[in-house]
Enzyme design. Sequence first.
Site, PDB file in Angstrom:
ATOM      1  N   ASP A 154      -9.584  -0.111  -1.043  1.00  5.61           N
ATOM      2  CA  ASP A 154      -8.937   0.613   0.065  1.00  5.61           C
ATOM      3  C   ASP A 154      -8.045   1.704  -0.518  1.00  5.61           C
ATOM      4  O   ASP A 154      -7.651   1.652  -1.681  1.00  5.61           O
ATOM      5  CB  ASP A 154      -8.123  -0.327   0.977  1.00  5.61           C
ATOM      6  CG  ASP A 154      -6.935  -0.967   0.285  1.00  5.61           C
ATOM      7  OD1 ASP A 154      -7.040  -1.316  -0.912  1.00  5.61           O
ATOM      8  OD2 ASP A 154      -5.880  -1.128   0.938  1.00  5.61           O
ATOM      9  N   GLU A 186      -5.032  -3.863  -0.338  1.00  9.44           N
ATOM     10  CA  GLU A 186      -3.908  -3.779  -1.278  1.00  9.44           C
ATOM     11  C   GLU A 186      -2.847  -2.832  -0.755  1.00  9.44           C
ATOM     12  O   GLU A 186      -1.652  -3.101  -0.845  1.00  9.44           O
ATOM     13  CB  GLU A 186      -4.390  -3.303  -2.654  1.00  9.44           C
ATOM     14  CG  GLU A 186      -3.365  -3.538  -3.770  1.00  9.44           C
ATOM     15  CD  GLU A 186      -2.316  -2.440  -3.926  1.00  9.44           C
ATOM     16  OE1 GLU A 186      -1.283  -2.697  -4.532  1.00  9.44           O
ATOM     17  OE2 GLU A 186      -2.529  -1.315  -3.418  1.00  9.44           O
TER      18      GLU A 186
HETATM   19  N1  BES Z   1      -1.680   0.980  -7.867  1.00  9.38           N
HETATM   20  C1  BES Z   1      -0.497   1.008  -7.078  1.00  9.38           C
HETATM   21  C2  BES Z   1       0.704   0.444  -7.791  1.00  9.38           C
HETATM   22  C3  BES Z   1       1.097   1.136  -9.071  1.00  9.38           C
HETATM   23  C4  BES Z   1       1.047   2.507  -9.194  1.00  9.38           C
HETATM   24  C5  BES Z   1       1.531   0.390 -10.131  1.00  9.38           C
HETATM   25  C6  BES Z   1       1.405   3.119 -10.383  1.00  9.38           C
HETATM   26  C7  BES Z   1       1.900   0.993 -11.295  1.00  9.38           C
HETATM   27  C8  BES Z   1       1.831   2.362 -11.430  1.00  9.38           C
HETATM   28  C9  BES Z   1      -0.753   0.231  -5.802  1.00  9.38           C
HETATM   29  O1  BES Z   1      -1.966   0.593  -5.193  1.00  9.38           O
HETATM   30  C10 BES Z   1       0.331   0.537  -4.798  1.00  9.38           C
HETATM   31  O2  BES Z   1       0.418   1.659  -4.393  1.00  9.38           O
HETATM   32  N2  BES Z   1       1.110  -0.468  -4.397  1.00  9.38           N
HETATM   33  C11 BES Z   1       2.080  -0.311  -3.369  1.00  9.38           C
HETATM   34  C12 BES Z   1       2.540  -1.647  -2.866  1.00  9.38           C
HETATM   35  C13 BES Z   1       1.767  -2.187  -1.698  1.00  9.38           C
HETATM   36  C14 BES Z   1       2.359  -3.487  -1.237  1.00  9.38           C
HETATM   37  C15 BES Z   1       1.669  -1.212  -0.563  1.00  9.38           C
HETATM   38  C16 BES Z   1       3.317   0.380  -3.868  1.00  9.38           C
HETATM   39  O3  BES Z   1       3.690   0.226  -5.040  1.00  9.38           O
HETATM   40  O4  BES Z   1       3.930   1.088  -3.070  1.00  9.38           O
HETATM   41 MN    MN Z   2      -3.487   0.689  -6.550  1.00  8.05          MN
HETATM   42 MN    MN Z   3      -1.580   2.522  -4.105  1.00  3.40          MN
END
Ligand code: BES
Ligand code: MN
Ligand code: MN
Length: 451
Positions: A86, A150
């Site tokens: 996604d 995710e």
């Molecule tokens: N891949 C990201 C997280 C990430 C980005 C980790 C860059 C390390 C470096 C992930 O898809 C993401 O965006 N996670 C969200 C959290 C989620 C609960 C919506 C975030 O970090 O905002």
């Molecule tokens: Mn991600």
């Molecule tokens: Mn992300």
Amino acid sequence: MVKEYIASNKDRFLAELMEWLRIPSVSADSRNKQDVRKAAEFLVTKLKEAGADKVELCETLGHPIVFAEKTINPSLPTVLVYGHYDVQPPDPLALWNSPPFEPVIKDDKIYARGACDDKGQVYMHIKAFEAMMKLGLLHCNVKFMVEGEEEVGSDNLGIFVKENKAKLKADIILISDTALISLDNPSITTGLRGLSYLEVEVTGPNRDLHSGVYGGAVANPINILCAMIASLQDEDGRITIPGFYDRVAALSSDERAAINKAPFDLKKYKAELGIEDVKGEKGYTTLERTGIRPALDVNGIWGGYTGEGAKTVLPAKASAKISMRLVPDQISTEITELFIKHFESITPKYVKVKVTTHHGGEPAVTPTNSVSYKAAAKAFVEVFGKAPIPTRDGGSIPIVALFKKELGLDTVLMGFGFDSDAIHSPNEHYGVKNFTLGIETIVAFFKNFAG
Ligand code: BES
Ligand code: MN
Ligand code: MN
């Protein structure tokens, strides 16, 4: 051998990835529900073609989970690869140089929503698997679990993990959904922040008022909300919520020194972001501020008149979306409660507040002395010619803590994106080189892990 396989199939790999990127699998938008499913089905097909024994589309209360496995020999160890298909909404559309779901390659980078986060990085694993199958290089078992939620909190994946522990039996989790410092300075992520996300609504008078007739005599919910939000951080950049830091693990000076050993050019960082200076908690470096210290940010704020021209109005309501990034050993639900309690306590009598909670997640740290970490580190040495630097990333992947809690499994965070890849932003992109080197490194990881 692998290098040649990647080189001679590179154009096909990229064409397939671009076909996948054309599917707008925006999990947050219900209008894209069918597209999200299509992106999952695409993956099912590609996993089958690559040589998985069993590929399933597992239904959940939300978007489906793609699960696949290849058993070489049940007595061999198993790697569980996790990722997400996604993507974030593409807004604001006007700021894209080319449409978000019409991928283009420019200057050796693929531009599209999801190019880096996380379709491009997931696809490296599918093609690494294909290469290992074709070349007879896979000497351990592998499972794939790729979810479609995710970006909206992984709630249904959490349920799936709890209900399918036998199916998910593995020795290690491998994820490519984080960042690399640079191609010259390869790195492995060893920590992620947690998240608590809330929405607040401040209500004043029972209707919008004329800002001339009532202005100065009745509390303006936007003014009040802004003051309340401003008070959540003090002069030193510390969060003022009582108890907020109680569980924050203090790092030893050695640990802090290790974090600051990573190459980081503050001047370049500021120039790249177009800012005069950085701002954060006093006494910590930028790498520490994003890696090992918590943060509180307004992600959106609205109320009153925001259309063209000027309307004189004292609005009845104002709202904001607020995220708190958490570090070990903070607990997301506890922080959420502390926030609500504090926010209510600072609410002046002129207004009422309503707080609603969104998804959250726990912070995670991963070991650097495990067999799997060493296999990953060796893979970077083999492909990049340099030992990877352990880094703490500021983003969140809530399922990592859950994998540890529910399955007892550690994760290796072997990501190949750059912080400058504009994930979640307009013009998200992913380097073709990152993509091909990533495939090579993943194959090397499997070789080292199985050996
Ligand atoms: N891949 C990201 C997280 C990430 C980005 C980790 C860059 C390390 C470096 C992930 O898809 C993401 O965006 N996670 C969200 C959290 C989620 C609960 C919506 C975030 O970090 O905002
Ligand atoms: Mn991600
Ligand atoms: Mn992300």
